[in-house]
Design a protein around this motif. Sequence first.
Motif, PDB file in Angstrom:
ATOM      1  N   ILE A  61       8.375   4.437   3.889  1.00  0.00           N
ATOM      2  CA  ILE A  61       7.422   5.167   4.721  1.00  0.00           C
ATOM      3  C   ILE A  61       7.760   6.659   4.734  1.00  0.00           C
ATOM      4  CG2 ILE A  61       6.693   5.515   7.130  1.00  0.00           C
ATOM      5  CD1 ILE A  61       6.920   2.440   7.453  1.00  0.00           C
ATOM      6  N   TYR A  62       9.062   6.968   4.680  1.00  0.00           N
ATOM      7  CA  TYR A  62       9.497   8.369   4.715  1.00  0.00           C
ATOM      8  C   TYR A  62       9.010   9.163   3.502  1.00  0.00           C
ATOM      9  CZ  TYR A  62      12.586   6.927   8.508  1.00  0.00           C
ATOM     10  OH  TYR A  62      13.088   6.435   9.686  1.00  0.00           O
TER      11      TYR A  62
ATOM     12  N   LYS B 198      -1.266   3.301   5.351  1.00  0.00           N
ATOM     13  CA  LYS B 198      -2.724   3.305   5.493  1.00  0.00           C
ATOM     14  C   LYS B 198      -3.135   4.025   6.778  1.00  0.00           C
ATOM     15  CE  LYS B 198      -3.536  -0.947   2.861  1.00  0.00           C
ATOM     16  NZ  LYS B 198      -3.910  -2.386   2.946  1.00  0.00           N
ATOM     17  N   ALA B 199      -2.368   3.821   7.837  1.00  0.00           N
ATOM     18  CA  ALA B 199      -2.660   4.497   9.101  1.00  0.00           C
ATOM     19  C   ALA B 199      -2.470   6.008   8.964  1.00  0.00           C
ATOM     20  CB  ALA B 199      -1.757   3.949  10.204  1.00  0.00           C
ATOM     21  N   ILE B 200      -1.422   6.405   8.251  1.00  0.00           N
ATOM     22  CA  ILE B 200      -1.169   7.832   8.022  1.00  0.00           C
ATOM     23  C   ILE B 200      -2.330   8.465   7.257  1.00  0.00           C
ATOM     24  CG2 ILE B 200       0.267   9.475   6.743  1.00  0.00           C
ATOM     25  CD1 ILE B 200       2.686   7.694   7.415  1.00  0.00           C
TER      26      ILE B 200
ATOM     27  N   VAL C   4       2.517  15.700   8.745  1.00  0.00           N
ATOM     28  CA  VAL C   4       2.878  14.355   9.203  1.00  0.00           C
ATOM     29  C   VAL C   4       4.366  14.308   9.542  1.00  0.00           C
ATOM     30  CG1 VAL C   4       2.894  11.898   8.644  1.00  0.00           C
ATOM     31  CG2 VAL C   4       1.096  13.385   7.704  1.00  0.00           C
ATOM     32  N   ALA C   5       4.666  13.902  10.767  1.00  0.00           N
ATOM     33  CA  ALA C   5       6.063  13.815  11.205  1.00  0.00           C
ATOM     34  C   ALA C   5       6.363  12.405  11.704  1.00  0.00           C
ATOM     35  CB  ALA C   5       6.339  14.823  12.316  1.00  0.00           C
ATOM     36  N   ALA C   6       7.402  11.801  11.165  1.00  0.00           N
ATOM     37  CA  ALA C   6       7.860  10.498  11.640  1.00  0.00           C
ATOM     38  C   ALA C   6       8.829  10.708  12.798  1.00  0.00           C
ATOM     39  CB  ALA C   6       8.553   9.737  10.510  1.00  0.00           C
TER      40      ALA C   6
ATOM     41  N   ARG D 254       6.426  -2.677   8.313  1.00  0.00           N
ATOM     42  CA  ARG D 254       6.055  -2.760   6.902  1.00  0.00           C
ATOM     43  C   ARG D 254       5.453  -1.438   6.423  1.00  0.00           C
ATOM     44  NH1 ARG D 254       4.758  -8.240   4.931  1.00  0.00           N
ATOM     45  NH2 ARG D 254       3.158  -7.216   3.687  1.00  0.00           N
ATOM     46  N   VAL D 255       5.656  -1.132   5.148  1.00  0.00           N
ATOM     47  CA  VAL D 255       5.205   0.141   4.603  1.00  0.00           C
ATOM     48  C   VAL D 255       3.690   0.220   4.479  1.00  0.00           C
ATOM     49  CG1 VAL D 255       5.547  -0.642   2.200  1.00  0.00           C
ATOM     50  CG2 VAL D 255       5.516   1.804   2.725  1.00  0.00           C
ATOM     51  N   ASP D 256       3.035  -0.892   4.070  1.00  0.00           N
ATOM     52  CA  ASP D 256       1.615  -0.811   3.750  1.00  0.00           C
ATOM     53  C   ASP D 256       0.714  -0.447   4.935  1.00  0.00           C
ATOM     54  OD1 ASP D 256       2.753  -3.286   4.351  1.00  0.00           O
ATOM     55  OD2 ASP D 256       1.153  -4.454   3.426  1.00  0.00           O
TER      56      ASP D 256
END
Length: 227
Positions: free
Chosen positions: A121-122, A69-71, A83-85, A63-65
Motif C-alpha cells: 500500500i505504501y 482502489k479507495a485511494i 496522499v498520506a498514510a 489488504r492492498v487491493d
Amino acid sequence: MKISICTVAPETFEGFLQGKVLQRAVRNGALSLELIDIRTFAGGSFRHLDDNTFGGGTGQVLRVDPVVKAIEAAKGGDPDAYVAALTPRGQVFSQKMARDLAELSHLVLVCGHYEGFDERIYHHVDGMISIGDFVLTGGELASQVITDAVVRLLPGVLKDEATQDESFETGLLEYPQYTQPADYHGDKVPEVLLSGNHAAIKAWRREQARLVTEKFRPDLLESDRKE
C-alpha cells in the motif's frame, strides 16, 4: 481545499463532522470534506478487507487491493492530490506540517486499521504521517486530529491573528492568559496586563512564553538552538 479520508470505519466520524469550525469551513467554501469507505471496494459478499499475514504472526492486515482502489477513488484523477498514510513509521505531525498541508488543494488521508497495512500500500502514497509514539486501534482519530489542525488554518475559517501567536507557531509554547475576575481570592492577574501599556504587555508575553517553554517543554528550546 479538499480533504478525502479513506477509512474502514466511517461511522466514527459522525460527531467530528458536527464540529462548529469544520462546518463553518464547509459553509464558507474553504473546505470540501469527503469520507471514502474502503469496505465498498472489497470484493465478495463478506467485503474481505483484511487477512492473515504471510509468514505467520498475530493480527490481521489490511489488504492492498481495496485500499488502493479507495485511494484512486479519493484522488479522482486529480494530479495535485497528496496522499498520506497514517502510520507509526510516518513523520511526526507538527504545527509546521499542518501549515504545509493547509497549502495543498487536495489532501487524501489513508487510515490504517487492524494490525496495519499490507506493505505494498505504501507504494501508492506520497508520504506517511504519525501523530505520536503510541498505538491506536485505527487511523481514524489521527485523521481527525490532522484535519482539525489543518482546517483551522485555512483562510477565512478563523481570524488571522487567532493563529499567529499560538503554541508552536514561534517555536515556543503560548504565554499565560487571564480573564475576569482580576482578583480571585488573592490570586491576581499580573499588573502589566492591566496597565494598558501595549509595548510592555508584548515584552512580558514574549518573556513568559520563553519561561513557560523552558519549564514545560525545554526540548523545544534545545531544538531551536541546534537549528
